[in-house]
Design a protein around this motif. Structure first.
Motif, mmCIF file in Angstrom:
data_model
loop_
_atom_site.group_PDB
_atom_site.id
_atom_site.type_symbol
_atom_site.label_atom_id
_atom_site.label_comp_id
_atom_site.label_asym_id
_atom_site.label_seq_id
_atom_site.Cartn_x
_atom_site.Cartn_y
_atom_site.Cartn_z
ATOM 1 N N GLU A 1 0.825 -1.196 0.000
ATOM 2 C CA GLU A 1 0.000 0.000 0.000
ATOM 3 C C GLU A 1 0.863 1.252 0.000
ATOM 4 O O GLU A 1 1.993 1.235 0.500
ATOM 5 N N GLY A 2 0.317 2.301 -0.563
ATOM 6 C CA GLY A 2 1.010 3.586 -0.598
ATOM 7 C C GLY A 2 0.002 4.710 -0.736
ATOM 8 O O GLY A 2 -1.218 4.488 -0.688
ATOM 9 N N VAL A 3 0.512 5.910 -0.932
ATOM 10 C CA VAL A 3 -0.331 7.104 -1.054
ATOM 11 C C VAL A 3 0.197 7.963 -2.199
ATOM 12 O O VAL A 3 1.413 8.091 -2.373
ATOM 13 N N VAL A 4 -0.711 8.532 -2.980
ATOM 14 C CA VAL A 4 -0.311 9.442 -4.053
ATOM 15 C C VAL A 4 0.329 10.679 -3.434
ATOM 16 O O VAL A 4 -0.302 11.382 -2.633
ATOM 17 N N ASN A 5 1.583 10.944 -3.794
ATOM 18 C CA ASN A 5 2.330 12.053 -3.216
ATOM 19 C C ASN A 5 2.461 13.233 -4.178
ATOM 20 O O ASN A 5 2.508 14.387 -3.751
ATOM 21 N N GLN A 6 2.522 12.947 -5.473
ATOM 22 C CA GLN A 6 2.757 14.027 -6.441
ATOM 23 C C GLN A 6 2.224 13.618 -7.812
ATOM 24 O O GLN A 6 2.319 12.449 -8.211
ATOM 25 N N ILE A 7 1.656 14.595 -8.522
ATOM 26 C CA ILE A 7 1.229 14.404 -9.908
ATOM 27 C C ILE A 7 2.036 15.381 -10.755
ATOM 28 O O ILE A 7 1.837 16.595 -10.662
ATOM 29 N N ARG A 8 2.941 14.854 -11.551
ATOM 30 C CA ARG A 8 3.809 15.710 -12.355
ATOM 31 C C ARG A 8 3.079 16.152 -13.621
ATOM 32 O O ARG A 8 2.462 15.344 -14.319
ATOM 33 N N LEU A 9 3.170 17.439 -13.902
ATOM 34 C CA LEU A 9 2.402 18.020 -15.006
ATOM 35 C C LEU A 9 3.067 17.824 -16.361
ATOM 36 O O LEU A 9 2.413 18.003 -17.390
ATOM 37 N N GLN A 10 4.355 17.478 -16.374
ATOM 38 C CA GLN A 10 5.043 17.277 -17.653
ATOM 39 C C GLN A 10 4.601 15.949 -18.266
ATOM 40 O O GLN A 10 4.838 14.887 -17.700
ATOM 41 N N PRO A 11 3.948 15.973 -19.434
ATOM 42 C CA PRO A 11 3.482 14.711 -20.030
ATOM 43 C C PRO A 11 4.608 13.960 -20.724
ATOM 44 O O PRO A 11 5.626 14.536 -21.111
ATOM 45 N N THR A 12 4.371 12.668 -20.887
ATOM 46 C CA THR A 12 5.268 11.808 -21.660
ATOM 47 C C THR A 12 4.476 11.261 -22.837
ATOM 48 O O THR A 12 3.397 10.683 -22.648
ATOM 49 N N VAL A 13 4.984 11.445 -24.052
ATOM 50 C CA VAL A 13 4.289 10.998 -25.258
ATOM 51 C C VAL A 13 5.095 9.876 -25.887
ATOM 52 O O VAL A 13 6.253 10.058 -26.274
ATOM 53 N N THR A 14 4.492 8.699 -25.983
ATOM 54 C CA THR A 14 5.124 7.531 -26.589
ATOM 55 C C THR A 14 4.152 6.926 -27.584
ATOM 56 O O THR A 14 3.076 6.451 -27.199
ATOM 57 N N ASN A 15 4.523 6.936 -28.869
ATOM 58 C CA ASN A 15 3.660 6.397 -29.926
ATOM 59 C C ASN A 15 2.252 7.019 -29.868
ATOM 60 O O ASN A 15 1.235 6.318 -29.936
ATOM 61 N N ASN A 16 2.217 8.342 -29.695
ATOM 62 C CA ASN A 16 0.969 9.115 -29.642
ATOM 63 C C ASN A 16 0.119 8.804 -28.413
ATOM 64 O O ASN A 16 -1.064 9.180 -28.363
ATOM 65 N N VAL A 17 0.685 8.095 -27.438
ATOM 66 C CA VAL A 17 -0.009 7.826 -26.176
ATOM 67 C C VAL A 17 0.541 8.782 -25.121
ATOM 68 O O VAL A 17 1.740 8.797 -24.853
ATOM 69 N N VAL A 18 -0.343 9.571 -24.515
ATOM 70 C CA VAL A 18 0.065 10.569 -23.528
ATOM 71 C C VAL A 18 -0.152 10.011 -22.129
ATOM 72 O O VAL A 18 -1.249 9.544 -21.801
ATOM 73 N N THR A 19 0.884 10.040 -21.311
ATOM 74 C CA THR A 19 0.786 9.612 -19.919
ATOM 75 C C THR A 19 1.396 10.676 -19.022
ATOM 76 O O THR A 19 2.190 11.509 -19.470
ATOM 77 N N TYR A 20 1.019 10.626 -17.754
ATOM 78 C CA TYR A 20 1.556 11.534 -16.747
ATOM 79 C C TYR A 20 2.161 10.715 -15.615
ATOM 80 O O TYR A 20 1.619 9.673 -15.232
#
Length: 404
Positions: free
Chosen positions: A240-259
């Motif tokens: 188990e863990g807790v969400v600590n940070q959501i980074r705003l810089q996206p990563t684009v791989t093969n037109n798939v956007v992730t954060y």
């Protein structure tokens, strides 16, 4: 002629037997209500992702001077303290440069003493009008140059001392050596960039997971949400863990956007190793209460089937007034904000309007309309009655859930 009669009689007998056994089998089928008992449970909506386990604090230790690795005092997984000596470079070249810097400083100081003495003599003569102004200015200029030369020599000496100190590589933090990138006798060059010698993790009891969340799901993720994840090394364990940070810089791989979402992952037993692949479930909403299966919300009774089962069908709102003929199909008038479920009761099957809340696609929270242990109808099953002792029944065949 007798042969034809015999053949015809035989065909008729076979057809009669087939029809008899077919009708017998069809008549032997029973109708069952698949029901489920209303009980308390927790309903969650989640976002799934994958990521990698990483140390919270990780430092790459390098060298700012070039040279040959003379000694290495640590290895992989070595526990180190802040300020501990990790390695040494060959110091012979650096010591020579330090000696040259000292000699240059002594020479500059000697020139400064001579320039100072010459300035004092010229100044005395200039004060009594025995020296020209040009001679005086030259003496002043030589003294200033000598002072500058001494300052430069001192700076070069200090730089040589600093470079010599860089030949000893110390740990900047307490931690454990994750990676050792050099061997004894290897030459490292620091002309354009700082070569990495060691990678140190600060505390492996405090890890984090760097998860890649799809752009379609990132809007439901919030800091502080509960996270459950697993790793292939421990298939039976859930961390188990807790969400600590959501980074705003996206990563684009093969037109798939992730954060990238950073998840705090306590690791007191140090089971989690850096680089492990984690399968992550982020709990975006959670609610505990009485639940009703979604299957019950989608169930629509057929009066003909219930008539065959000899069960009465009660609708929540009357659909006919006294004197009107009976309708074949119930058409209750429902509140749009409510949903209709069907309950198995002693009198038959009764419809009831309920208000639902959070749903995970399998169960929905019941806000009102039902109580614990109510039996809601999921579906109607048709088949041969299972008495529990029929040796011909197949034990491996799936049966309807919660058959009553």
């Amino acid at each position: 002629m007798s042969k034809k009669i015999v053949i015809i009689i035989g065909i008729v007998v076979v057809v009669a037997l087939i029809v008899f056994f077919f009708l017998k089998g069809a008549g032997g089928k029973d109708m069952y209500l698949n029901t489920s008992s209303i009980h308390e449970e927790t309903v969650e909506t989640t976002v799934t992702a994958t990521g990698y386990v990483q140390p919270v604090d990780e430092v790459e230790v390098g060298t700012q001077v070039s040279g040959v690795i003379e000694k290495i005092y640590v290895d992989y997984n070595s526990q180190v303290k802040k300020g501990q000596l990790l390695a040494e470079l060959d110091k012979s070249t650096l010591i020579e440069r330090l000696t040259q810097a000292k000699a240059s400083l002594e020479s500059s100081e000697s020139d400064l003493r001579y320039a100072q003495q010459n300035f004092n003599r010229v100044k005395q003569l200039y004060d009594v009008k025995a020296a020209t102004e040009v001679s005086y200015e030259e003496a002043v200029n030589r003294l200033a140059q000598a002072e500058t030369s001494v300052a430069n020599a001192k700076a070069n000496l200090h730089q040589a001392q600093v470079n010599l100190s860089y030949a000893e590589i110390y740990s900047p933090i307490d931690g454990v050596i994750l990676d050792r990138s050099v061997e004894q006798g290897q030459t490292v060059a620091a002309s354009f960039n700082t070569p990495t010698l060691f990678t140190i993790a600060n505390d492996l009891t405090k890890m984090q997971v760097e998860a890649d969340v799809d752009e379609a799901d990132i809007g439901r993720v919030r800091v502080g949400q509960l996270v459950r994840f697993s790793v292939d090394a421990y298939n039976d364990d859930t961390f188990e863990g807790v969400v600590n940070q959501i980074r705003l810089q996206p990563t684009v791989t093969n037109n798939v956007v992730t954060y990238t979402v950073i998840i705090e992952a306590p690791n007191p037993d140090e089971k989690l190793y850096p680089g492990m692949t984690a399968t992550i479930t982020i709990v975006t909403q959670s609610e505990t209460g009485l639940v009703v299966p979604v299957e019950a919300l989608n169930f629509e009774p057929t009066p003909e089937i219930f008539a065959r089962m000899k069960l009465k069908l009660f609708v929540p709102d009357p659909v006919q007034t006294p004197g009107e003929p009976s309708k074949q199909t119930p058409e209750p008038t429902l509140d749009p904000s409510k949903k209709l479920v069907w309950l198995q009761t002693a009198e038959g099957v009764a419809g009831r309007e309920i208000v639902t809340g959070l749903s995970d696609g399998v169960n929905s929270i019941v806000k009102s309309g039902l109580k614990a242990d109510d039996q809601v109808v999921l579906s109607v099953a048709e088949g041969k009655q299972d008495t529990g002792g029929d040796p011909a029944s197949n034990p491996f065949m799936p049966r309807p859930p919660r058959r009553r």
